[in-house]
Design a protein around this motif. Structure first.
Motif, short mmCIF file in Angstrom:
data_model
loop_
_atom_site.label_atom_id
_atom_site.label_comp_id
_atom_site.label_asym_id
_atom_site.label_seq_id
_atom_site.Cartn_x
_atom_site.Cartn_y
_atom_site.Cartn_z
N TRP A 166 0.83 -1.20 0.00
CA TRP A 166 0.00 0.00 0.00
C TRP A 166 0.87 1.25 0.00
CZ3 TRP A 166 -0.83 4.39 2.76
CH2 TRP A 166 -2.05 5.04 2.59
N ASP B 38 -6.58 9.17 -4.21
CA ASP B 38 -5.33 8.96 -4.94
C ASP B 38 -4.94 7.49 -4.98
OD1 ASP B 38 -4.86 9.08 -2.15
OD2 ASP B 38 -2.73 9.49 -2.48
N ILE B 39 -5.27 6.73 -3.95
CA ILE B 39 -4.97 5.30 -3.94
C ILE B 39 -5.81 4.57 -4.98
CG2 ILE B 39 -4.98 3.20 -2.57
CD1 ILE B 39 -2.82 5.17 -1.78
N GLN C 164 2.52 6.71 -6.71
CA GLN C 164 1.49 7.59 -7.24
C GLN C 164 1.89 9.05 -7.04
OE1 GLN C 164 -1.09 7.30 -9.04
NE2 GLN C 164 -2.41 9.06 -8.63
N GLU C 165 2.38 9.37 -5.85
CA GLU C 165 2.80 10.74 -5.57
C GLU C 165 3.95 11.17 -6.46
OE1 GLU C 165 4.19 13.50 -1.74
OE2 GLU C 165 3.85 11.34 -1.50
N ALA D 27 1.17 4.16 -2.93
CA ALA D 27 0.93 5.57 -2.65
C ALA D 27 2.16 6.41 -3.00
CB ALA D 27 0.55 5.75 -1.18
N ARG E 282 -9.04 7.04 0.35
CA ARG E 282 -8.28 8.06 -0.36
C ARG E 282 -8.44 7.90 -1.86
NH1 ARG E 282 -2.29 8.18 2.15
NH2 ARG E 282 -1.94 8.95 0.01
#
Length: 273
Positions: free
Chosen positions: A74, A252-253, A81-82, A78, A250
């Motif tokens: 996870w 974004d996840i 993705q950031e 994340a 979230r």
């Protein structure tokens, strides 16, 4: 991974890792307090893919099998993705597809799909197709063959047409051939949900010819013979069981999983077709 996926998935995972590894930022090395040994990024990728495909919870991921815990997978999802890793991965595979002449970019197709959201969070709203229960929507734009080009996430109460321009803005610049890179389609096909003259005008201002069904007219316009690949693309996306229902609070996840799924779909077209 032979115990958890078919031969095709193994090939895709190997090809995916070969393209993903150069995009992953190097982790900062800790000298004074190094802590436990960091698990490999390849193990984290395989764990992320397993969660996306099977739909299990992150805490249910078998650590002994993958060498990475659900929490670690996870966090990597994340962090990448950031750092924009998933978006660059998708764009890279699209560039390879264009170089292999496996994209039909003169025509773009758009559509939206509802999904239930089991938790509150960003981009969640009362779904008009599910008795106002919390939901989200996937908005997708593809080429003429249904290859996903960009995807956005909104609350379930957002109208499809509101995401038409954001989808166009999210289109990646696709190279892979001599001359100018591709930036926008020539024609855009959409169903009656996008029937607004304001958006037709905005499309024409961008040099795009809108081909949108009119509300109130009889069915049988013939647009469905062109538009059906985008509906098939939603079936491809939702074959990743983690995307059929929104579990992540979230946004974004969830969007990271969406972009990863788009990259995998594109990669399958590149290496298996």
């Amino acid at each position: 991974m032979s115990d958890t996926s078919g031969v095709g998935d193994e090939v895709v995972t190997d090809a995916l890792w070969a393209r993903l590894e150069p995009l992953i930022p190097l982790p900062q090395r800790r000298f004074r307090h190094p802590g436990r040994r960091r698990c490999s990024d390849r193990a984290a990728l395989e764990g992320i893919l397993f969660v996306a495909r099977s739909g299990i919870g992150w805490n249910q991921l078998p650590t002994a099998l993958f060498g990475a815990s659900g929490a670690t997978c996870w966090r990597r999802l994340a962090d990448w993705q950031e750092a924009g890793v998933w978006q660059r991965l998708h764009q890279q595979v699209l560039t390879e597809l264009r170089a292999a002449e496996k994209l039909e970019l003169s025509i773009a197709l758009v559509d939206g799909s509802h999904l239930r959201a089991l938790k509150r969070g960003d981009h969640v709203g009362p779904s008009p197709v599910d008795r106002a229960k919390p939901g989200s929507k996937h908005h997708l734009i593809t080429d003429a063959t249904g290859t996903p080009l960009a995807v956005t996430l909104t609350g379930g109460n957002r109208h499809d047409v509101t995401q038409l321009i954001p989808l166009l803005d999210a289109l990646p610049i696709i190279g892979g051939r001599r001359g100018r890179p591709w930036r926008r389609p020539r024609y855009l096909y959409a169903d009656r949900g996008y029937d607004y003259d304001k958006y037709r005008r905005l499309l024409r201002e961008r040099g795009i010819v809108p081909v949108i069904a009119r509300r109130g007219t009889a069915h049988g316009s013939g647009l469905g013979t062109v538009r059906w690949p985008v509906e098939r693309s939603f079936a491809w996306l939702h074959a990743f069981k983690r995307l059929r229902t929104r579990y992540e609070r979230r946004a974004d996840i969830h969007h990271a999983l969406l972009t990863l799924a788009c990259a995998v779909i594109c990669l399958r077209k590149l290496i298996l077709n």
